[in-house]
Design a protein around this motif. Structure first.
Motif, PDB file in Angstrom:
ATOM      1  N   MET A 150      44.483 -27.492 -49.077  1.00  0.00           N
ATOM      2  CA  MET A 150      43.951 -26.184 -48.685  1.00  0.00           C
ATOM      3  C   MET A 150      42.793 -26.341 -47.700  1.00  0.00           C
ATOM      4  N   VAL A 151      41.897 -27.327 -47.957  1.00  0.00           N
ATOM      5  CA  VAL A 151      40.770 -27.564 -47.050  1.00  0.00           C
ATOM      6  C   VAL A 151      41.272 -27.946 -45.670  1.00  0.00           C
ATOM      7  N   SER A 152      42.228 -28.851 -45.638  1.00  0.00           N
ATOM      8  CA  SER A 152      42.781 -29.308 -44.364  1.00  0.00           C
ATOM      9  C   SER A 152      43.461 -28.162 -43.609  1.00  0.00           C
ATOM     10  N   GLU A 153      44.204 -27.339 -44.357  1.00  0.00           N
ATOM     11  CA  GLU A 153      44.912 -26.219 -43.741  1.00  0.00           C
ATOM     12  C   GLU A 153      43.936 -25.199 -43.159  1.00  0.00           C
ATOM     13  N   ASN A 154      42.899 -24.845 -43.929  1.00  0.00           N
ATOM     14  CA  ASN A 154      41.921 -23.880 -43.439  1.00  0.00           C
ATOM     15  C   ASN A 154      41.093 -24.447 -42.278  1.00  0.00           C
ATOM     16  N   THR A 155      40.835 -25.754 -42.315  1.00  0.00           N
ATOM     17  CA  THR A 155      40.126 -26.387 -41.199  1.00  0.00           C
ATOM     18  C   THR A 155      40.940 -26.291 -39.925  1.00  0.00           C
ATOM     19  N   SER A 156      42.208 -26.602 -40.010  1.00  0.00           N
ATOM     20  CA  SER A 156      43.091 -26.543 -38.843  1.00  0.00           C
ATOM     21  C   SER A 156      43.198 -25.119 -38.304  1.00  0.00           C
ATOM     22  N   ARG A 157      43.329 -24.142 -39.223  1.00  0.00           N
ATOM     23  CA  ARG A 157      43.416 -22.748 -38.786  1.00  0.00           C
ATOM     24  C   ARG A 157      42.113 -22.308 -38.129  1.00  0.00           C
ATOM     25  N   GLY A 158      41.001 -22.698 -38.739  1.00  0.00           N
ATOM     26  CA  GLY A 158      39.699 -22.359 -38.168  1.00  0.00           C
ATOM     27  C   GLY A 158      39.530 -22.948 -36.777  1.00  0.00           C
ATOM     28  N   ASP A 159      39.955 -24.203 -36.612  1.00  0.00           N
ATOM     29  CA  ASP A 159      39.846 -24.863 -35.316  1.00  0.00           C
ATOM     30  C   ASP A 159      40.686 -24.152 -34.257  1.00  0.00           C
ATOM     31  N   ARG A 160      41.873 -23.696 -34.651  1.00  0.00           N
ATOM     32  CA  ARG A 160      42.742 -22.993 -33.702  1.00  0.00           C
ATOM     33  C   ARG A 160      42.093 -21.672 -33.273  1.00  0.00           C
ATOM     34  N   PHE A 161      41.555 -20.929 -34.237  1.00  0.00           N
ATOM     35  CA  PHE A 161      40.899 -19.659 -33.905  1.00  0.00           C
ATOM     36  C   PHE A 161      39.664 -19.910 -33.035  1.00  0.00           C
ATOM     37  N   ASN A 211      30.707 -29.939 -46.520  1.00  0.00           N
ATOM     38  CA  ASN A 211      31.502 -30.194 -45.318  1.00  0.00           C
ATOM     39  C   ASN A 211      30.674 -29.816 -44.084  1.00  0.00           C
ATOM     40  N   VAL A 212      29.980 -30.806 -43.539  1.00  0.00           N
ATOM     41  CA  VAL A 212      29.051 -30.553 -42.436  1.00  0.00           C
ATOM     42  C   VAL A 212      29.765 -30.011 -41.211  1.00  0.00           C
ATOM     43  N   ARG A 213      30.935 -30.541 -40.934  1.00  0.00           N
ATOM     44  CA  ARG A 213      31.661 -30.093 -39.739  1.00  0.00           C
ATOM     45  C   ARG A 213      31.984 -28.597 -39.818  1.00  0.00           C
ATOM     46  N   ASP A 216      34.569 -20.534 -43.882  1.00  0.00           N
ATOM     47  CA  ASP A 216      33.965 -20.130 -45.156  1.00  0.00           C
ATOM     48  C   ASP A 216      34.820 -20.612 -46.336  1.00  0.00           C
ATOM     49  N   LYS A 217      36.139 -20.534 -46.190  1.00  0.00           N
ATOM     50  CA  LYS A 217      37.032 -21.008 -47.256  1.00  0.00           C
ATOM     51  C   LYS A 217      36.881 -22.520 -47.440  1.00  0.00           C
ATOM     52  N   VAL A 218      36.718 -23.230 -46.314  1.00  0.00           N
ATOM     53  CA  VAL A 218      36.511 -24.676 -46.398  1.00  0.00           C
ATOM     54  C   VAL A 218      35.199 -24.978 -47.109  1.00  0.00           C
ATOM     55  N   ILE A 219      34.148 -24.243 -46.758  1.00  0.00           N
ATOM     56  CA  ILE A 219      32.825 -24.488 -47.340  1.00  0.00           C
ATOM     57  C   ILE A 219      32.797 -24.152 -48.823  1.00  0.00           C
ATOM     58  N   ARG A 220      33.518 -23.094 -49.209  1.00  0.00           N
ATOM     59  CA  ARG A 220      33.579 -22.765 -50.650  1.00  0.00           C
ATOM     60  C   ARG A 220      34.250 -23.883 -51.442  1.00  0.00           C
ATOM     61  N   SER A 273      20.256 -30.419 -43.801  1.00  0.00           N
ATOM     62  CA  SER A 273      19.807 -30.811 -45.146  1.00  0.00           C
ATOM     63  C   SER A 273      20.799 -31.776 -45.782  1.00  0.00           C
ATOM     64  N   ILE A 274      22.057 -31.686 -45.369  1.00  0.00           N
ATOM     65  CA  ILE A 274      23.088 -32.588 -45.879  1.00  0.00           C
ATOM     66  C   ILE A 274      23.141 -33.867 -45.056  1.00  0.00           C
ATOM     67  N   GLU A 275      23.059 -33.698 -43.733  1.00  0.00           N
ATOM     68  CA  GLU A 275      23.161 -34.836 -42.821  1.00  0.00           C
ATOM     69  C   GLU A 275      22.061 -34.726 -41.764  1.00  0.00           C
ATOM     70  N   PRO A 276      20.867 -35.261 -42.055  1.00  0.00           N
ATOM     71  CA  PRO A 276      19.714 -35.108 -41.142  1.00  0.00           C
ATOM     72  C   PRO A 276      19.948 -35.680 -39.745  1.00  0.00           C
TER      73      PRO A 276
END
Length: 275
Positions: free
Chosen positions: A1-12, A35-37, A26-30, A87-90
């Motif tokens: 699900m994370v990978s799928e939402n990341t790919s969709r987000g990248d396309r948009f 997930n810094v990226r 937001d779905k990826v972050i939840r 804060s996650i990745e200085p």
């Protein structure tokens, strides 16, 4: 699900549909709060929305309802994303860049410089960061610092026309017109059809009193970009100054034949008043 939402987000994101991209990130972050990226790309999407909207309606970040967001609100949320990522990745260069871009857009140039400088501490050969830091210094009127930044970019890529032009613009503001012309000439050596370089060259020529050369530069800029309003204004004032100078010289010649001393004083007074 994370990978799928990341790919969709990248396309948009890639097609500029930032509201849809934010929903996906937001779905990826939840699912993965660290997930810094996704956090950075969500922030960058908010940044782009802030750039292109002025109290327009857009879907909110949870996409559960539509509401009005001002630019400042969108930028504020984007800053939160950058701060969360840091804060996650200085040592996230992209997060520092994002924060710098937002601060610059908000007119907070000192803060922007600090963020770009932090990015350069991580990636010292990043030409874009040198230029962006220089732009922030330029906005603060710190032209010497701006030149140092542009020189940093030029040291990495001597053929970077943008850095050469911006350095020349800083030289111009320091009234170092000869050096501004050198920068413009270097930029034209890289890109001979750059109207802005001819404009910078012409403005510097004008300040040095070389009105005929300034007219030529303005004409060349207008030949490249007929809608270049600033170049047209430069041509007008340079042409007027050239005519006034020629008239002054003509009157001086006539006066000198009759009373050489009076003629010299008259011309000098005229030029002083003109400037």
């Amino acid at each position: 699900m994370v990978s799928e939402n990341t790919s969709r987000g990248d396309r948009f994101y890639s097609v500029g549909d930032y509201n849809e991209a934010i929903e996906c990130y937001d779905k990826v972050i939840r699912a993965d709060p660290n997930n810094v990226r996704a956090i950075i790309l969500k922030g960058d999407s908010l940044y782009h929305l802030g750039q292109h909207s002025e109290d327009t309606e857009c879907c909110d970040v949870t996409n559960t309802q539509c509401s009005a967001h001002t630019q400042n609100q969108q930028y504020s949320q984007a800053i939160e994303c950058a701060d969360t990522a840091l804060s996650i990745e200085p040592n996230s260069m992209q997060a520092h860049k994002l924060k710098g871009d937002i601060m610059y857009r908000l007119g907070q140039y000192k803060e922007a410089m600090a963020s770009y400088n932090a990015a350069l501490m991580i990636e010292s050969n990043n030409i874009e960061m040198h230029i962006f830091k220089g732009d922030a210094a330029y906005r603060l009127g710190r032209y010497e610092e701006a030149i140092e930044c542009y020189d940093g970019a030029i040291g990495i890529d001597p053929d970077n026309m943008q850095a050469q032009l911006f350095k020349g613009d800083s030289m111009y503001n320091l009234e170092r017109y000869d050096e501004a012309i050198e920068c413009a000439d270097t930029a034209l050596g890289i890109c001979p059809d750059n109207a802005e370089a001819y404009y910078l060259r012409g403005c510097s020529m004008y300040r040095l009193g070389w009105y005929a050369e300034a007219v030529k530069c303005a004409d060349t800029a207008l030949g490249i970009d007929p809608n270049y309003a600033e170049a047209r204004h430069l041509k007008d004032i340079s042409s007027n100054s050239l005519s006034e100078t020629q008239n002054c010289q003509h009157r001086r010649l006539i006066a000198c034949r009759e009373k050489p001393i009076v003629g010299s004083l008259y011309c000098g007074k005229h030029i002083k008043n003109h400037y």
